[in-house]
Write a protein that holds these residues in place. Structure first.
Motif, PDB file in Angstrom:
ATOM      1  N   ILE A  42       0.919  -1.278   0.134  1.00  0.00           N
ATOM      2  CA  ILE A  42      -0.049   0.019  -0.025  1.00  0.00           C
ATOM      3  C   ILE A  42       0.798   1.276  -0.212  1.00  0.00           C
ATOM      4  O   ILE A  42       1.764   1.261   0.947  1.00  0.00           O
ATOM      5  N   VAL A  43       0.770   1.919  -1.035  1.00  0.00           N
ATOM      6  CA  VAL A  43       1.684   3.239  -1.217  1.00  0.00           C
ATOM      7  C   VAL A  43       0.767   4.508  -0.971  1.00  0.00           C
ATOM      8  O   VAL A  43      -0.130   4.832  -2.134  1.00  0.00           O
ATOM      9  N   ASN A  44       0.431   4.807   0.167  1.00  0.00           N
ATOM     10  CA  ASN A  44      -0.284   5.947   0.299  1.00  0.00           C
ATOM     11  C   ASN A  44       0.563   7.453   0.450  1.00  0.00           C
ATOM     12  O   ASN A  44       1.547   7.284   1.393  1.00  0.00           O
ATOM     13  N   HIS A  45       0.261   8.291  -0.515  1.00  0.00           N
ATOM     14  CA  HIS A  45       1.189   9.376  -0.600  1.00  0.00           C
ATOM     15  C   HIS A  45       1.097  10.370   0.586  1.00  0.00           C
ATOM     16  O   HIS A  45       0.716  11.832   0.023  1.00  0.00           O
ATOM     17  N   VAL A  46       0.929  10.012   2.015  1.00  0.00           N
ATOM     18  CA  VAL A  46       1.104  10.961   2.901  1.00  0.00           C
ATOM     19  C   VAL A  46       2.454  11.615   2.771  1.00  0.00           C
ATOM     20  O   VAL A  46       3.564  11.038   2.736  1.00  0.00           O
ATOM     21  N   ARG A  47       2.814  12.953   3.237  1.00  0.00           N
ATOM     22  CA  ARG A  47       3.955  13.616   3.197  1.00  0.00           C
ATOM     23  C   ARG A  47       4.141  14.077   4.374  1.00  0.00           C
ATOM     24  O   ARG A  47       5.333  14.313   4.772  1.00  0.00           O
ATOM     25  N   THR A  48       3.300  14.748   5.115  1.00  0.00           N
ATOM     26  CA  THR A  48       3.607  15.630   6.158  1.00  0.00           C
ATOM     27  C   THR A  48       3.262  14.979   7.537  1.00  0.00           C
ATOM     28  O   THR A  48       3.708  15.960   8.519  1.00  0.00           O
ATOM     29  N   PHE A  49       2.590  14.051   7.654  1.00  0.00           N
ATOM     30  CA  PHE A  49       2.397  13.214   9.069  1.00  0.00           C
ATOM     31  C   PHE A  49       2.705  11.962   8.828  1.00  0.00           C
ATOM     32  O   PHE A  49       2.668  11.250   7.920  1.00  0.00           O
ATOM     33  N   ALA A  50       2.907  11.255  10.097  1.00  0.00           N
ATOM     34  CA  ALA A  50       3.377   9.704  10.088  1.00  0.00           C
ATOM     35  C   ALA A  50       2.019   9.094   9.907  1.00  0.00           C
ATOM     36  O   ALA A  50       0.700   8.987  10.054  1.00  0.00           O
ATOM     37  N   THR A  51       2.245   7.903   9.094  1.00  0.00           N
ATOM     38  CA  THR A  51       1.083   7.251   8.543  1.00  0.00           C
ATOM     39  C   THR A  51       0.811   6.089   9.996  1.00  0.00           C
ATOM     40  O   THR A  51       1.847   5.757  10.614  1.00  0.00           O
ATOM     41  N   GLN A  52      -0.373   5.826  10.038  1.00  0.00           N
ATOM     42  CA  GLN A  52      -1.205   4.756  10.985  1.00  0.00           C
ATOM     43  C   GLN A  52      -1.546   3.850  10.443  1.00  0.00           C
ATOM     44  O   GLN A  52      -2.330   2.977  11.181  1.00  0.00           O
ATOM     45  N   LEU A  53      -1.359   3.486   8.834  1.00  0.00           N
ATOM     46  CA  LEU A  53      -2.161   2.467   8.435  1.00  0.00           C
ATOM     47  C   LEU A  53      -1.611   1.063   8.841  1.00  0.00           C
ATOM     48  O   LEU A  53      -2.419  -0.080   8.961  1.00  0.00           O
ATOM     49  N   HIS A  54      -0.578   0.930   9.280  1.00  0.00           N
ATOM     50  CA  HIS A  54      -0.018  -0.297  10.045  1.00  0.00           C
ATOM     51  C   HIS A  54      -0.540  -0.744  11.437  1.00  0.00           C
ATOM     52  O   HIS A  54      -0.573  -1.696  11.679  1.00  0.00           O
ATOM     53  N   GLU A  55      -1.144   0.298  11.759  1.00  0.00           N
ATOM     54  CA  GLU A  55      -1.716   0.086  13.210  1.00  0.00           C
ATOM     55  C   GLU A  55      -3.212   0.094  12.851  1.00  0.00           C
ATOM     56  O   GLU A  55      -4.062  -0.795  13.900  1.00  0.00           O
ATOM     57  N   ILE A  56      -3.837   0.338  11.715  1.00  0.00           N
ATOM     58  CA  ILE A  56      -5.438   0.468  11.499  1.00  0.00           C
ATOM     59  C   ILE A  56      -5.545  -0.939  10.843  1.00  0.00           C
ATOM     60  O   ILE A  56      -6.734  -1.568  10.984  1.00  0.00           O
ATOM     61  N   LEU A  57      -5.038  -1.106   9.859  1.00  0.00           N
ATOM     62  CA  LEU A  57      -5.198  -2.217   8.844  1.00  0.00           C
ATOM     63  C   LEU A  57      -5.142  -3.841   9.363  1.00  0.00           C
ATOM     64  O   LEU A  57      -5.807  -4.487   8.737  1.00  0.00           O
ATOM     65  N   PRO A  58      -4.472  -4.127  10.212  1.00  0.00           N
ATOM     66  CA  PRO A  58      -4.468  -5.396  10.798  1.00  0.00           C
ATOM     67  C   PRO A  58      -5.846  -6.002  11.181  1.00  0.00           C
ATOM     68  O   PRO A  58      -6.215  -7.164  10.994  1.00  0.00           O
ATOM     69  N   GLY A  59      -6.720  -4.775  11.485  1.00  0.00           N
ATOM     70  CA  GLY A  59      -8.077  -5.499  11.974  1.00  0.00           C
ATOM     71  C   GLY A  59      -9.035  -5.730  10.791  1.00  0.00           C
ATOM     72  O   GLY A  59     -10.073  -6.283  10.753  1.00  0.00           O
TER      73      GLY A  59
END
Length: 201
Positions: A42-59
């Motif tokens: 998953i390449v989510n092009h956020v630039r200015t803040f830390a991604t939280q996808l690795h904490e959200i998507l396991p569910g």
């Protein structure tokens, strides 16, 4: 299939998105089995803040979800997440992170990663462009097609922000235009075809 340090020929699915992407990622992952022999990036092009996808998507998935680190081995049956402020490349079966090459304006991290895949990955490629602003990823779709990959855009009426899939469709290099749920079905079908053709199915 255990591929650690050996095979580098399983399919990679790059799912690129930004604004509204979380809705698409969760809908897609909920419809994918955990053992189909494919790596999801998953390449989510956020630039200015830390991604939280690795904490959200396991569910949303039976597959392990990992935030990508430099030199991380690419393995199937996993979901990998790009970190913020980095360009993502592949080489020798591993991920490689570099400082973001376009620090201002709309990011092009999806385009950068897809071009690296087209040049360096031996297995089947599936490029998926989902909800997001601007047109990141569109410029790389022709190259994915030229190496025999499959390109998919999210159906515009199912995207919270249709700019990115609309830009992808406008290139003329998109094979399928589908909802996230139908995209999952297409990925699963392709994964099965790859297994059958390699004698694994």
């Amino acid at each position: 299939m255990d591929v650690a340090g050996t095979a580098r020929d399983f399919p990679i699915v790059c799912v690129g998105g930004s604004a509204g992407g979380l809705d698409a990622y969760t809908r897609l992952l909920r419809h994918l089995p955990g053992d189909m022999g494919v790596a999801i990036v998953i390449v989510n092009h956020v630039r200015t803040f830390a991604t939280q996808l690795h904490e959200i998507l396991p569910g949303c998935t039976a597959m392990p979800v990992q935030l990508i680190t430099d030199h991380l081995l690419i393995r199937p049956n996993r979901v990998f997440i790009i970190p913020e402020q980095r360009d993502l490349h592949v080489l020798g079966g591993n991920f490689h992170l570099k400082p973001i090459s376009k620090p201002r304006g709309w990011p092009d991290v999806i385009t950068v990663f897809l071009r690296s895949l087209a040049e360096h990955w031996e297995g089947k490629l599936i490029a998926v462009i989902v909800s997001g602003y601007d047109g990141d990823g569109a410029a790389a779709l022709r190259g994915i097609k030229e190496v025999g990959g499959i390109t998919i855009a999210q159906r515009l009426d199912t995207a919270l922000q249709p700019d990115m899939p609309e830009s992808a469709i406008a290139t003329g290099f998109v094979d399928f235009v589908q909802s996230p749920e139908d995209i999952a079905g297409t990925i699963l079908r392709i994964a099965r075809e790859v297994k059958e053709s390699s004698g694994q199915g």
